[in-house]
Design a protein around this motif. Structure first.
Motif, short mmCIF file in Angstrom:
data_model
loop_
_atom_site.label_atom_id
_atom_site.label_comp_id
_atom_site.label_asym_id
_atom_site.label_seq_id
_atom_site.Cartn_x
_atom_site.Cartn_y
_atom_site.Cartn_z
N LEU A 187 0.78 -1.18 -0.04
CA LEU A 187 0.02 0.06 -0.03
C LEU A 187 0.80 1.48 -0.11
O LEU A 187 0.58 2.18 0.00
CB LEU A 187 -0.88 -0.07 1.48
CG LEU A 187 -1.94 -1.12 1.29
CD1 LEU A 187 -3.02 -0.96 2.57
CD2 LEU A 187 -2.80 -1.27 0.30
N VAL A 188 2.34 1.03 0.00
CA VAL A 188 2.97 2.41 -0.08
C VAL A 188 2.78 3.17 -1.08
O VAL A 188 2.97 4.19 -1.21
CB VAL A 188 4.39 1.95 0.28
CG1 VAL A 188 5.35 3.03 0.02
CG2 VAL A 188 4.56 1.25 1.38
N SER A 189 2.72 2.50 -2.32
CA SER A 189 2.26 3.18 -3.57
C SER A 189 0.91 2.68 -4.18
O SER A 189 0.64 1.68 -3.49
CB SER A 189 3.32 2.95 -4.59
OG SER A 189 3.72 1.64 -4.90
N PRO A 190 0.46 3.27 -5.01
CA PRO A 190 -0.99 2.87 -5.58
C PRO A 190 -0.83 1.39 -6.12
O PRO A 190 -0.04 1.06 -6.94
CB PRO A 190 -1.35 3.59 -6.58
CG PRO A 190 -0.81 4.93 -6.38
CD PRO A 190 0.70 4.57 -5.61
N PRO A 191 -1.67 0.38 -5.58
CA PRO A 191 -1.13 -1.20 -5.77
C PRO A 191 -1.99 -1.48 -7.15
O PRO A 191 -2.74 -2.44 -7.27
CB PRO A 191 -1.77 -1.76 -4.87
CG PRO A 191 -3.13 -1.04 -4.40
CD PRO A 191 -2.32 0.43 -4.57
N ALA A 192 -1.80 -0.83 -8.21
CA ALA A 192 -2.24 -0.95 -9.67
C ALA A 192 -1.98 -2.18 -10.28
O ALA A 192 -2.77 -3.31 -10.67
CB ALA A 192 -2.07 0.15 -10.59
N ALA A 193 -0.67 -2.50 -10.13
CA ALA A 193 -0.12 -3.94 -10.54
C ALA A 193 -0.70 -5.07 -9.80
O ALA A 193 -1.08 -6.12 -10.38
CB ALA A 193 1.24 -3.98 -10.74
N LEU A 194 -0.68 -4.97 -8.61
CA LEU A 194 -1.26 -6.11 -7.58
C LEU A 194 -2.70 -6.24 -8.03
O LEU A 194 -3.24 -7.38 -7.97
CB LEU A 194 -1.21 -5.74 -6.16
CG LEU A 194 -1.82 -6.62 -5.10
CD1 LEU A 194 -0.99 -7.92 -5.03
CD2 LEU A 194 -1.89 -5.93 -3.89
N LEU A 195 -3.74 -5.21 -8.26
CA LEU A 195 -4.98 -5.39 -8.23
C LEU A 195 -5.22 -5.78 -9.61
O LEU A 195 -6.31 -6.52 -10.18
CB LEU A 195 -5.74 -4.22 -8.05
CG LEU A 195 -5.66 -3.96 -6.55
CD1 LEU A 195 -6.28 -2.34 -6.24
CD2 LEU A 195 -6.16 -4.79 -5.57
N GLY A 196 -4.79 -5.34 -10.73
CA GLY A 196 -4.74 -5.80 -12.16
C GLY A 196 -6.18 -5.33 -12.59
O GLY A 196 -6.82 -5.64 -13.43
N TRP A 197 -6.61 -4.10 -12.03
CA TRP A 197 -7.85 -3.54 -12.73
C TRP A 197 -7.71 -2.94 -14.01
O TRP A 197 -6.63 -2.30 -14.35
CB TRP A 197 -8.58 -2.65 -11.52
CG TRP A 197 -8.94 -3.27 -10.24
CD1 TRP A 197 -8.98 -4.16 -9.85
CD2 TRP A 197 -9.19 -2.25 -9.04
NE1 TRP A 197 -9.47 -4.55 -8.54
CE2 TRP A 197 -9.44 -3.23 -8.16
CE3 TRP A 197 -9.01 -1.11 -8.78
CZ2 TRP A 197 -9.85 -3.16 -6.74
CZ3 TRP A 197 -9.72 -0.71 -7.39
CH2 TRP A 197 -9.90 -1.75 -6.40
N PRO A 198 -8.82 -2.88 -14.70
CA PRO A 198 -8.68 -2.28 -16.06
C PRO A 198 -8.74 -0.74 -15.93
O PRO A 198 -9.05 -0.22 -14.88
CB PRO A 198 -9.92 -2.68 -16.73
CG PRO A 198 -10.90 -2.74 -15.85
CD PRO A 198 -10.09 -3.43 -14.36
N ALA A 199 -8.26 0.07 -16.98
CA ALA A 199 -8.56 1.51 -17.35
C ALA A 199 -10.04 1.78 -16.98
O ALA A 199 -10.85 0.90 -17.40
CB ALA A 199 -7.90 1.90 -18.66
#
Length: 697
Positions: A88-100
């Motif tokens: 959570l230190v940075s936005p977890p975009a890669a971890l979550l894999g959510w679409p644009a």
């Protein structure tokens, strides 16, 4: 999550909603943001419901607490038992894999959230909704106990839902207690029996099966892992015979067999019985192994064994009402999720021995946890102590090489053995499985493209129609036609004539068994349920193809030949989640339809009107296929699926095949992407288990 849920008509576009300006964001404003993400299909309703519950419990809860709560719940739904705060230190975009546009939305939301790990810890510590494991926890049965627990280590703090914190700690305590060495066995006597069962040892070549049997006598907890054909159940049968031989009162030894699914349980019982019969022929029946086989009884699903009830999470058997067993062998342990493992260990009497069998490289459980993977963390390396090495020399006659020794040695590693030699799973299928397991795309591609026998194959024309054709009629290979559903459809047409026998006589029963056996020769396996490449779309398509070809006559939900999978346990009917059956007439005289199931040689059936929870099963998910094997497996990789298409999924699909494997990939690079994506589930269990090194084990 399906693609349609991410782009459904009328869904809110969070980037346009103006809800991501979280400068000085309050908890209530963050909850509104999370609910907008839910409306976009990124979060589940249960994720935001938990965040709302936390805000209700603590109206002053910060935006950081609510964000951590929602993401923790979301990750639990994806199989993780906890949330590492470092993610959570940075936005977890890669971890979550959510679409644009989710990455942009996450970046906006993170503007005023904590920027460092110490800041995240400060934001959570001292909150009334967060218990801190560094201090005495509130009793878990207290109604007002905080719903979250902050645990882990100083270097890797972990946030838990309370019940998963309790499950992990319960499993760790039980495993470490049962792994303590138990004295009293005569090493020369054990060595004598092991030599009779396996033959004299070559001191310079490790017989891992023999070693596993010897090691299992040292404690009340043993893990035996290995790939297909390495002889896990063969080893377990000899271990049973060994326990029977060294028991001071063998006639009173109570043995239980179990597995997560009905199919896996039936296969376990068959394998154990067959191995014991072979051993009896080898050493004679001086041990009374035939009587032992009869006394063991049928293998059961874990739900049945523990007495699961539909109206509660509590089991009938638990610490206050333990199982009546001295030895319990559980197969396909990779499918056991954390909550089930906690319930299983809780229900075992203190003196009982638990032996877990499974392939650590297969898919982890559908629900949260990767228990077998955690337990087998050191299996490949061995990590045996000097004391374990001396014991192996004394009872097995083998010298453990230096590359499997370690000091200090983890306690659990002394009771874990990895079987390394496959006696069945060789040839191109075995080579492909090894390459996939190693993440070596080029080696896997070489096997797929260079197999002249045709036992492994990839389709150059990846269209849904290709799958229908392969499933319905198969394909020719150098070894002849590959198994398909044509065999079971032909068997259906061999139905006895009216008057030739009813449901209680041999002709009808033999015909039903022939249909069930033929259906088990081939299966289409999918990574996902939704879409035309998922089980739902392919089941409809295969059914229509077979109907158009005149093989089946679907008229309504139930029809002759419909294969079904049970999707909910019903102990009253004797059916359990994952059971596969075929819909057939109850007699040769068309006396209604029943769904027939085959457990080993035992045939059972249920009237279709009583089966409320089933689905058509021409195609099934790879997860549901665990514990089964088919002559021909057709693995379908869809163009969508994201993190669901990973290395373990492909490996598990391949290892369901005995004679032929076909890969149908919607896009050329899907296999490469899958092999580059091993499953990683957040868990604190390994840390809890690894905190106790072996001493004189």
């Amino acid at each position: 999550m399906s693609r349609s849920s991410l782009h459904r008509p009328g869904a809110v576009n969070p980037a346009q909603a103006g809800l991501f300006d979280v400068q000085r964001c309050t908890g209530a404003e963050m909850l509104a943001t999370l609910q907008t993400w839910r409306d976009a299909g990124w979060l589940r309703r249960i994720d935001t419901a938990l965040a709302a519950f936390v805000l209700e419990r603590d109206p002053d809860a910060s935006a950081a607490v609510l964000m951590a709560t929602a993401l923790l719940a979301h990750m639990e739904g994806r199989g993780h038992t906890c949330l590492p705060l470092s993610t959570l230190v940075s936005p977890p975009a890669a971890l979550l894999g959510w679409p644009a546009p989710a990455p942009e939305a996450l970046a906006h939301a993170w503007v005023n959230l904590p920027a460092t790990l110490p800041d995240w810890l400060s934001a959570l510590q001292g909150q009334c909704v967060v218990d801190d494991a560094a201090r005495p926890l509130a009793a878990p049965d207290e109604a007002e106990a905080p719903p979250l627990v902050l645990g882990g280590t100083p270097g890797e703090p972990l946030l838990y839902l309370r019940r998963y914190w309790d499950f992990e700690n319960a499993v760790a305590r039980q495993v470490l207690a049962r792994a303590q060495p138990q004295p009293g066995l005569s090493e020369p006597a054990v060595r004598q029996w092991l030599d009779r069962f396996f033959g004299a040892s070559n001191p310079d070549r490790i017989d891992w099966q023999k070693l596993a049997c010897g090691m299992a006598l040292r404690s009340r907890f043993t893990v035996i892992t290995g790939g297909p054909g390495t002889g896990k159940t063969y080893t377990a049968a000899r271990l049973l015979a060994l326990l029977f031989a060294v028991s001071p009162d063998p006639d009173r030894l109570r043995v239980g067999l179990a597995a997560p699914t009905g199919k896996a349980a039936a296969r376990l019982k068959q394998s154990i019985d067959s191995a014991l019969a072979g051993l009896s022929e080898r050493v004679g029946d001086t041990l009374g192994l035939a009587a032992l086989t009869q006394r063991i009884g049928a293998a059961r699903t874990l739900h049945s064994l523990l007495g699961a009830r539909p109206d509660t999470r509590r089991m009938r058997f638990h610490a206050g009402n333990p199982l009546d067993v001295d030895v319990l062998i559980v197969d396909e342990a990779s499918m056991i999720h954390l909550e089930m493992m906690a319930a299983l260990l809780d229900a075992l009497p203190p003196h009982a021995c638990l032996i877990l069998l499974g392939d650590k490289d297969q898919l982890a459980s559908v629900e949260a946890g990767a228990v077998l993977g955690d337990l087998c963390q050191d299996a490949a390396a061995g990590c045996y102590s000097a004391a374990t090495s001396a014991y192996a020399q004394a009872v097995c006659g083998v010298r453990l090489p230096s590359d499997v020794l370690a000091e200090p040695a983890p306690l659990l590693a002394q009771h874990t053995v990895m079987l390394r030699e496959s006696r069945r799973f060789g040839g191109p299928i075995g080579q492909l499985a090894l390459a996939v397991n190693a993440g070596d795309f080029h080696a896997a591609q070489a096997v797929l493209q260079g197999d002249a026998s045709g036992s492994v194959h990839t389709e150059a024309d990846p269209q849904p129609a290709t799958i229908w054709r392969l499933a319905s009629r198969g394909r020719l290979s150098a070894a002849g036609p590959q198994a398909s559903y044509e065999a079971y459809l032909s068997a259906i047409r061999q139905r006895p004539s009216p008057g030739e026998g009813d449901a209680s006589t041999q002709p009808h029963e033999a015909w039903v068994k022939s249909v069930l056996i033929a259906f088990e020769r081939c299966r289409v396996l999918c990574a996902v349920r939704e879409g035309e490449w998922g089980t739902q779309g392919l089941n409809r398509a295969i059914e229509k193809t077979l109907a158009d070809g005149g093989w089946l006559k679907p008229r309504g939900e139930w029809y002759v030949g419909r294969p079904v999978m049970v999707t909910r346990n019903d102990a009253g009917l004797g059916v359990f989640n994952g059971d596969i059956g075929i819909t057939l007439p109850a007699s040769t005289a068309n006396a209604g339809l029943r769904v027939y199931f085959l457990d080993g040689d035992t045939l059972r059936s249920v009237g279709v009107s009583r089966l409320a929870h089933t689905e058509t099963a021409f195609a099934m998910t790879v997860h549901k296929s665990q514990g089964s094997e088919f002559e021909h497996t057709i693995l379908v990789l869809p163009p969508y699926g994201g993190s669901l298409i990973n290395r373990e999924l492909v490996y598990t699909g391949i290892t369901r095949a005995r004679q032929a494997f076909t890969l149908v990939s919607a896009q050329p690079d899907l296999l490469r992407a899958a092999l580059q994506q091993p499953t990683q589930r957040a868990s604190g269990l390994l840390s809890l288990l690894g905190s106790s090194p072996s001493s004189a084990a």
